[in-house]
Motif scaffolding. Sequence first.
Motif, mmCIF file in Angstrom:
data_model
loop_
_atom_site.group_PDB
_atom_site.id
_atom_site.type_symbol
_atom_site.label_atom_id
_atom_site.label_comp_id
_atom_site.label_asym_id
_atom_site.label_seq_id
_atom_site.Cartn_x
_atom_site.Cartn_y
_atom_site.Cartn_z
ATOM 1 N N VAL A 77 9.782 12.945 33.094
ATOM 2 C CA VAL A 77 10.585 13.331 34.566
ATOM 3 C C VAL A 77 10.121 12.157 35.292
ATOM 4 O O VAL A 77 10.946 10.989 36.471
ATOM 5 C CB VAL A 77 11.345 14.734 35.244
ATOM 6 C CG1 VAL A 77 11.898 14.457 36.069
ATOM 7 C CG2 VAL A 77 12.251 14.873 33.793
ATOM 8 N N THR A 78 8.616 12.559 35.939
ATOM 9 C CA THR A 78 7.990 11.312 36.731
ATOM 10 C C THR A 78 7.746 10.626 36.488
ATOM 11 O O THR A 78 7.314 9.003 37.084
ATOM 12 C CB THR A 78 6.481 12.641 37.929
ATOM 13 O OG1 THR A 78 6.028 13.140 35.931
ATOM 14 C CG2 THR A 78 7.445 14.340 38.019
ATOM 15 N N ASN A 103 7.711 7.916 33.336
ATOM 16 C CA ASN A 103 9.067 7.306 33.096
ATOM 17 C C ASN A 103 9.249 6.295 34.447
ATOM 18 O O ASN A 103 9.301 5.171 34.197
ATOM 19 C CB ASN A 103 10.422 7.252 32.588
ATOM 20 C CG ASN A 103 9.134 7.814 30.814
ATOM 21 O OD1 ASN A 103 8.814 7.483 30.551
ATOM 22 N ND2 ASN A 103 10.189 8.532 29.848
ATOM 23 N N PRO A 104 10.149 6.541 35.387
ATOM 24 C CA PRO A 104 10.318 6.416 36.571
ATOM 25 C C PRO A 104 9.138 5.585 37.216
ATOM 26 O O PRO A 104 9.535 4.741 38.161
ATOM 27 C CB PRO A 104 11.235 7.464 37.114
ATOM 28 C CG PRO A 104 10.815 8.302 36.550
ATOM 29 C CD PRO A 104 10.271 8.287 35.301
ATOM 30 N N SER A 150 19.569 6.809 40.746
ATOM 31 C CA SER A 150 18.141 6.804 40.096
ATOM 32 C C SER A 150 17.623 8.213 39.762
ATOM 33 O O SER A 150 17.383 8.677 38.612
ATOM 34 C CB SER A 150 16.928 6.133 41.258
ATOM 35 O OG SER A 150 17.951 5.142 41.377
ATOM 36 N N PHE A 188 15.036 2.515 29.463
ATOM 37 C CA PHE A 188 14.842 2.890 30.241
ATOM 38 C C PHE A 188 15.090 2.683 32.225
ATOM 39 O O PHE A 188 16.330 2.944 33.208
ATOM 40 C CB PHE A 188 13.748 4.109 30.242
ATOM 41 C CG PHE A 188 13.581 5.112 31.817
ATOM 42 C CD1 PHE A 188 13.519 6.232 30.275
ATOM 43 C CD2 PHE A 188 13.345 5.622 32.143
ATOM 44 C CE1 PHE A 188 13.374 7.401 31.298
ATOM 45 C CE2 PHE A 188 13.455 6.213 33.015
ATOM 46 C CZ PHE A 188 13.344 7.685 32.745
ATOM 47 N N THR A 198 8.119 2.455 35.573
ATOM 48 C CA THR A 198 9.155 2.069 36.049
ATOM 49 C C THR A 198 9.194 0.257 37.102
ATOM 50 O O THR A 198 10.140 -0.011 37.121
ATOM 51 C CB THR A 198 10.937 2.649 35.610
ATOM 52 O OG1 THR A 198 10.739 2.918 34.155
ATOM 53 C CG2 THR A 198 12.092 1.784 36.090
ATOM 54 N N ILE A 206 18.560 2.966 34.909
ATOM 55 C CA ILE A 206 17.676 3.135 36.001
ATOM 56 C C ILE A 206 18.929 2.001 37.466
ATOM 57 O O ILE A 206 19.307 1.702 37.766
ATOM 58 C CB ILE A 206 16.549 3.264 36.228
ATOM 59 C CG1 ILE A 206 15.686 5.047 35.089
ATOM 60 C CG2 ILE A 206 16.283 3.402 38.052
ATOM 61 C CD1 ILE A 206 14.556 4.804 35.745
ATOM 62 N N THR A 210 17.285 9.176 36.522
ATOM 63 C CA THR A 210 16.012 9.801 34.926
ATOM 64 C C THR A 210 15.757 11.357 35.036
ATOM 65 O O THR A 210 15.511 11.431 33.476
ATOM 66 C CB THR A 210 15.053 10.147 36.089
ATOM 67 O OG1 THR A 210 14.340 8.255 36.872
ATOM 68 C CG2 THR A 210 13.333 10.409 36.005
#
Length: 321
Positions: free
Chosen positions: A12-13, A15-16, A253, A242, A19, A246, A257
Motif C-alpha cells: 500500500v505504501t 508502490n505509490p 489517489s 499502477f 510511483t 493513479i 492505491t
Amino acid sequence: FVIGAGLSLLQVTINPYVTLLGPPQKAAQRIAIMGVANKLAGIVAPIVLALLVMRNINDIALRVKAAPDAGARDHILDQFAHAVQAPYLVMALILLVTAVGLARSSLPEIDISTPEDEDATAEEKDPKRGPAYLWFGVACMFLYVGTEVMAGDAIGAYGASLGLPLDQTKFFTSLTLAAMMCGYILGMFLVPRVFSQERYLGLSAGCGLVLCALTWLTHGYVSVMCVALFGFANAMILPALFPIVIREVKERSAQATAMLVMAFSGGAVLPQIFVQTMPFLGVQNAFVALMAPSYGLIILYDIMIQRRGRSRPAPVMMVES
C-alpha cells in the motif's frame, strides 16, 4: 495471515511511493527496477527451498501414498512442514533488520495534494469519470495478479498434471521468475525511451495472448516453457498499470492505491478457479480459459486510455527532507 497482512501494508505504501518519487512518465521504469530486486530474491528462494527442504520430495510423496493409516500420513507431513520453520525464521530476522534500517534512513516524505485544476475540462471534472476508470483499472489489476500467480506458483501443478516428475516441477517457478526478470530489464531500457507506459502495457498484454495460444497448441515441456514465458509478458504490466490508474484518478489517489493493492487478491482467486475447473476442462483448456480473457480486458483498458489522447499531470508532490 501475518505475512499476507505485512505484504499488503507494505505494498500500500511502496508502490505509490515509488510511483511518485520522480517524473510520472518514468514511474514504470522505477517500479521495474524494484521488480528486478524482487524477482532476484524470488528466483533464489524457491531454489534454496527446493535444495534445503524439498530435495527428497518424491520420496516423501511415495511415503505419504504408502502410509498405512491417516496417523502415519499426518506424521510424515508434519515432519515435512517443520522443515520450513528455519528458513522462515531467517526471513523474519532479515525483515526485522530491514525495517530498522528503513526507519532510520533519510528517504524523503511524500505528500499528495489534489488542488482544484481551474483549467480542467468538463470531461475531467465529471464526477462519474473517476470511479469508472478506477473500477476498470482495479479489475485489470485483479486479473493481472491472478495471471502472474498462475504463471509462477501454479506452473508446478501445471507441469505435474502433464505427467512431469516432481523433482523437476519444483524448479519451474524459478523459470517463470527468471523470464520475468528479463522482462523487467528490457522494460527498464525501453520505457519511456522507446515506448510510452500505455503502449508497453498493450504490447505486454498482447504478448500474453500470443503465449496463451502457444500454450494451448503445444504439449509437455514445450507447453511448460510457454507458461514460464508468461513471466516475460507479465513483467511490465503492473509497473505500467499502477501509475496509469493513479494518474487517471488523481483526485482519488489514496483510494486508488488501497483498492489496487486489495485487487492483488486475484492471485488467490484465479489459481483456485483453475484447480476447480481443471478436472472438467482439462489442464490446458482451463489455463487458457482464465488467462486469455484477463489479457483481453487489459488490452481493452489500454485502448480506452490511449484513445483519450492526452497525458494528465501527476499528483503534486511535496517532498520534505
